[in-house]
Design an enzyme around this catalytic site. Structure first.
Site, PDB file in Angstrom:
ATOM      1  N   SER A  53       0.858  -1.182   0.000  1.00  0.00           N
ATOM      2  CA  SER A  53       0.000   0.000   0.000  1.00  0.00           C
ATOM      3  C   SER A  53       0.894   1.232   0.000  1.00  0.00           C
ATOM      4  CB  SER A  53      -0.911   0.003   1.223  1.00  0.00           C
ATOM      5  OG  SER A  53      -1.882   1.025   1.093  1.00  0.00           O
ATOM      6  N   GLU A  54       0.604   2.185  -0.873  1.00  0.00           N
ATOM      7  CA  GLU A  54       1.510   3.320  -1.110  1.00  0.00           C
ATOM      8  C   GLU A  54       1.816   4.119   0.160  1.00  0.00           C
ATOM      9  OE1 GLU A  54      -0.757   5.470  -4.022  1.00  0.00           O
ATOM     10  OE2 GLU A  54      -1.862   6.601  -2.535  1.00  0.00           O
ATOM     11  N   ASN A  55       0.908   4.056   1.146  1.00  0.00           N
ATOM     12  CA  ASN A  55       1.123   4.826   2.373  1.00  0.00           C
ATOM     13  C   ASN A  55       2.008   4.097   3.384  1.00  0.00           C
ATOM     14  OD1 ASN A  55      -1.241   3.141   2.352  1.00  0.00           O
ATOM     15  ND2 ASN A  55      -1.792   3.930   4.349  1.00  0.00           N
ATOM     16  N   SER A  95       8.427   3.822   0.359  1.00  0.00           N
ATOM     17  CA  SER A  95       7.280   3.229  -0.328  1.00  0.00           C
ATOM     18  C   SER A  95       7.295   3.568  -1.818  1.00  0.00           C
ATOM     19  CB  SER A  95       5.982   3.742   0.306  1.00  0.00           C
ATOM     20  OG  SER A  95       4.879   3.095  -0.286  1.00  0.00           O
TER      21      SER A  95
ATOM     22  N   GLN B 103       2.452  11.829  -6.234  1.00  0.00           N
ATOM     23  CA  GLN B 103       2.770  11.543  -4.837  1.00  0.00           C
ATOM     24  C   GLN B 103       4.245  11.171  -4.607  1.00  0.00           C
ATOM     25  OE1 GLN B 103       0.744   8.914  -1.278  1.00  0.00           O
ATOM     26  NE2 GLN B 103      -0.250   9.012  -3.217  1.00  0.00           N
TER      27      GLN B 103
END
Lengths: 230, 221
Positions: A53-55, A95, B103
């Site tokens: 998960s990117e977070n 990440s 991001q």
């Protein structure tokens, strides 16, 4: 009452199931927000796969039981998740090094449009009245080793989403490997769409009428026939 | 004796100048320094630029700061969460500027600022709307865009535990942007749940060493 027309094609769960079969043992996989998250529910028993998960999570597990949610343990869609044994937490830079540095084996994303050369449009529409937002879509598009797309074959208005070229703003160029729709499994090979599997009772001519690009049928094509799921 | 703990939240957010660039941690609510942001909303500071992944939700934390009118510009990856109503209303009224950054590029630009990197090339956003106007270079056959460091005057971050030296550890996925923001700002202010004795945290497990931390505010002390 009119008789219910026999529906051709797969429902969302069946598309998620089909994608899950495509993910080999030992893969590190990132699932995009929304429908792609469903893929995690259909990984065959005994197959060890790590979800990223990117977070900042590797080894992400399913949603917790009611009452056991933890606001500090969420997925990219900001929904509560769990951590499986062997999982880990890390900061955002690490990440995205996993994503941008080519360490993620497979990423499953939704899309507005995919072009026959593998171009992807999935972050912005042509509506300029709303603020834009990209999240990690462009990083994933460029960085993951394989991009799989999970989407309906047509828009809600019946417009094709598989195109000769994208008319929506690009997320990445030439990045899509395989598209899984409710009607077919289609690979992008040498800048063209090659149909690997066709839904039961779906003809290539039918599929062509729903696609704004040329389609070639793979020599060893087969019928896309998932288990019943409601 | 070094002691970075401040005695109250007003002291935590003191000496922040008009026009400051503020790095604000969190992915949605996870890791967001809600109390520091709300304390900042009560000061006289103005014309802030906020760097954060999102644009605040509901009417608390970052959304409360935006609502206070102190934010002139936001640099973020995803301001379109369902709950980002306060930001979206101000954006529609053209009362706040928006700069959307992918991001990973957002995170890496802050890493570059923290690590003394002058600029870097990345393929992310090359050829897209978000890459428009950027210097490009073909590297090993792939188009890259040139990205510059994103440095903060102030970072407001959240952590679980700190000691008085500013060594800190985090809680699960609430870590997210805090470590990189801590290195990318001139002054880093951390909101923590618990202050522990020096030596109590295992040095093998400390995530952000105290060199990156300037002020510690212990929440709910």
């Amino acid at each position: 009452m009119a008789t219910i027309a026999k529906t051709v094609g797969l429902n969302r769960k069946q598309v998620a199931w089909r994608i899950a079969q495509e993910i080999p043992e030992g893969s590190y996989v990132n699932l995009g927000i929304g429908s792609p998250e469903m893929v995690a529910n259909y990984i065959p028993d005994g197959r060890e796969i790590f979800f990223h998960s990117e977070n900042g999570i590797l080894g992400m597990g399913p949603a917790p039981k009611p009452g056991q949610e933890d606001g500090n343990l969420i997925n990219a869609g900001k929904k509560p998740v769990t951590l499986l044994p062997g999982g880990s937490y890390f900061n955002h830079t690490d990440s995205f090094a996993m994503i941008r540095g080519g360490h993620i084996d497979i990423c499953v994303l939704g899309a507005y449009q995919v072009a026959e050369n593998g171009d992807l449009a999935n972050w912005a529409t042509l509506d300029t009245t709303k603020p834009p937002g990209v999240g990690g879509a462009m990083d994933l598009a460029v960085g993951a080793k394989k991009i799989y797309i999970m989407m309906d074959h047509l828009t809600k208005d019946g417009q094709p989403k598989l195109m000769t070229s994208c008319t929506y703003p690009h997320t990445g160029y030439g990045v899509v490997r395989t598209i899984f729709t409710d009607l077919a499994v289609i690979d992008v090979i040498d800048k063209g769409f090659v149909v690997r599997e066709l839904a039961k009772d779906m003809s290539l001519e039918d599929l062509r009428s729903k696609t704004d690009a040329s389609l070639t049928l793979a020599k060893n094509w087969s019928v896309l026939n998932p288990p019943e799921m409601n | 004796m070094i002691n970075k703990e401040v005695q109250n939240i007003a002291a935590a957010v003191s000496y922040i100048n008009d026009g400051a660039v503020i790095l604000s941690s969190g992915f949605g609510d996870a890791g967001a320094p809600i109390s520091l942001l709300e304390a900042l909303a009560k000061t006289d500071v103005k014309n802030l630029t906020i760097v954060s992944n999102n644009a605040g939700e509901g009417n608390y934390g970052l959304a409360a700061l935006i609502k206070s009118g102190k934010v002139a510009k936001i640099i973020c990856s995803y301001p379109i969460s369902a709950g980002s109503i306060i930001f979206q209303n101000l954006y529609n009224q053209k009362k706040i500027q928006l700069n959307v950054v992918p991001q990973g590029t957002l995170s890496e630009r802050m890493r570059a600022a923290g690590a003394g990197i002058g600029a870097f090339f990345t393929p992310t956003s090359a050829g897209t709307k978000l890459g428009e106007g950027k210097e490009t270079r073909i590297i090993e056959g792939i188009e890259h865009v040139l990205e510059y460091p994103l440095k903060g005057d102030i970072a407001l971050i959240l952590a679980k535990k700190a000691d008085r030296l500013g060594n800190i550890i985090y809680d699960k996925s609430a870590r997210n942007f805090s470590p990189v923001m801590a290195m990318a700002a001139t002054t880093t202010i951390v909101q923590v749940e618990e202050l522990v004795e020096v030596g109590e945290m295992d040095p093998e497990l400390i995530i952000t060493p105290g060199i990156f931390i300037d002020r510690i505010f212990v929440h709910n002390k």
